[in-house]
Scaffold this motif. Structure first.
Motif, short mmCIF file in Angstrom:
data_model
loop_
_atom_site.label_atom_id
_atom_site.label_comp_id
_atom_site.label_asym_id
_atom_site.label_seq_id
_atom_site.Cartn_x
_atom_site.Cartn_y
_atom_site.Cartn_z
N UNK A 281 0.94 -1.23 -0.09
CA UNK A 281 -0.04 -0.14 0.02
C UNK A 281 0.84 1.29 0.17
N UNK A 282 1.94 1.43 0.68
CA UNK A 282 2.69 2.25 0.70
C UNK A 282 3.60 2.52 -0.54
N UNK B 63 9.54 7.92 1.08
CA UNK B 63 10.34 8.14 2.28
C UNK B 63 9.65 8.53 3.28
N UNK B 64 9.08 9.79 2.95
CA UNK B 64 8.31 10.59 3.88
C UNK B 64 6.94 9.69 4.53
N UNK B 65 6.32 8.91 3.49
CA UNK B 65 5.33 8.18 4.14
C UNK B 65 5.65 7.15 4.93
N UNK C 128 4.75 6.14 8.97
CA UNK C 128 4.13 5.05 9.37
C UNK C 128 5.10 4.23 10.66
N UNK C 129 6.34 4.64 10.37
CA UNK C 129 7.42 3.90 11.36
C UNK C 129 7.44 4.66 12.47
N UNK D 39 -1.49 7.86 7.04
CA UNK D 39 -0.30 7.98 6.15
C UNK D 39 -0.97 7.63 4.60
N UNK D 40 -1.87 6.86 4.30
CA UNK D 40 -2.28 6.70 2.94
C UNK D 40 -3.20 7.82 2.53
#
Ligand code: SAM
Length: 264
Positions: A32-33, A45-47, A51-52, A60-61
């Motif tokens: 999905x990411x 990377x930003x998404x 999430x992390x 995030x999505x």
């Protein structure tokens, strides 16, 4: 998924990082990411960082899956849960095209969208007290209904008084003390007004039971989500205001609701 992506090192590496951070469905999240990143490494990377960092995947999505549809969600607004499908199914079974419907405490408008998709065109108003929810619900519902801001029934247009066929509701029902024990993704990221239902969780249910009769037509119904443990108490609150009540349970989505109907 594109077959070439299955064993792609980027996917496997991302899934491993997500798993290490506690994700249970790491491969699905990685897919999905990657889709959301759309080939843009900076965006991806930003998404992934968000999430992390513990932000709910749906924020995030920018969307949540609900009743087979993508519902846009923005940070802080309640993320629609699969269990609310029980409200959609019970409300849809009572509705016909062009009926008058209220999605009360609409959040992102997930119930409204699902009813529109299942039933067809409706005379629909969705309302919420949280301006962020109202904004995103308006995006999700578009020109298929109107979205208003305010406290419960105070927000509804006067023309709806005594004429509504079905009120569908998922109001907050978590007891105040239990909010602290909710998963961190809910407790730390969703607005408290979306969760806290007062000392026994049923403050909003009692207010809704007291006010709904003025807005429904004779024979109209209200469908409201509740936990299994609170279902009898919620039904009793509606029965105290002359509603005939039944409790419906859907194990497939792990959801429970009270259906409260006025005499015809
Ligand atoms: C559990 S969330 C459910 C949102 C949406 N119905 C769904 O199922 O995705 C409860 C919603 O009730 C709204 N809410 C809480 N108190 C309210 C009130 N007094 N009047 C209107 N909306 C309220 C919150 O802002 C939140 O969006």
């Amino acid at each position: 998924m594109h077959p070439a992506r299955q064993d792609h090192p980027a996917r496997l590496g991302l899934a491993a990082r997500l798993r290490a951070a506690g994700s249970v469905f790491a491969e699905d999240e990685a897919d999905l990411l990657l889709d959301a990143g759309d080939g843009d490494a900076v965006r991806l990377r930003s998404l992934v960082q968000r999430r992390l960092g513990g932000e709910p995947l749906e924020y995030v999505l920018g969307w949540a899956a609900f009743d087979g549809h993508r519902i846009r969600v923005t940070p802080g607004v309640f993320v629609p849960r699969a269990r609310t499908g029980v409200v959609v199914a019970q409300a849809a079974a009572l509705l016909h095209r062009y009926d008058r419907v209220v999605d009360l405490c609409c959040g992102a408008g997930a119930i409204a969208v699902a009813l529109l998709e299942r039933v067809g065109a409706l005379d629909l108003v969705a309302s919420d007290v949280d301006p962020d929810a109202v904004d995103v619900a308006a995006e999700n519902i578009g020109d298929r209904g109107i979205v208003v801001a305010g406290d419960l029934f105070a927000a509804l247009p006067a023309r709806f008084r005594g004429t509504v066929d079905v009120i569908a509701v998922n109001a907050p029902y978590v007891p105040t003390d239990a909010v602290a024990t909710m998963p961190t993704e809910a407790r730390d990221h969703e607005h408290r007004v979306a969760l806290d239902g007062g000392p026994d969780g049923l403050d909003l249910h009692r207010r809704i039971a007291a006010g709904a009769g003025e807005w429904l037509r004779p024979g109209g119904s209200l469908v409201i989500e509740v936990s299994e443990l609170q279902a009898d108490a919620s039904a009793a609150a509606f029965a105290a205001h002359d509603f005939a009540t039944r409790i419906e349970r859907d194990d497939a989505v792990d959801g429970t609701c009270v259906v409260a109907s006025l005499p015809a």
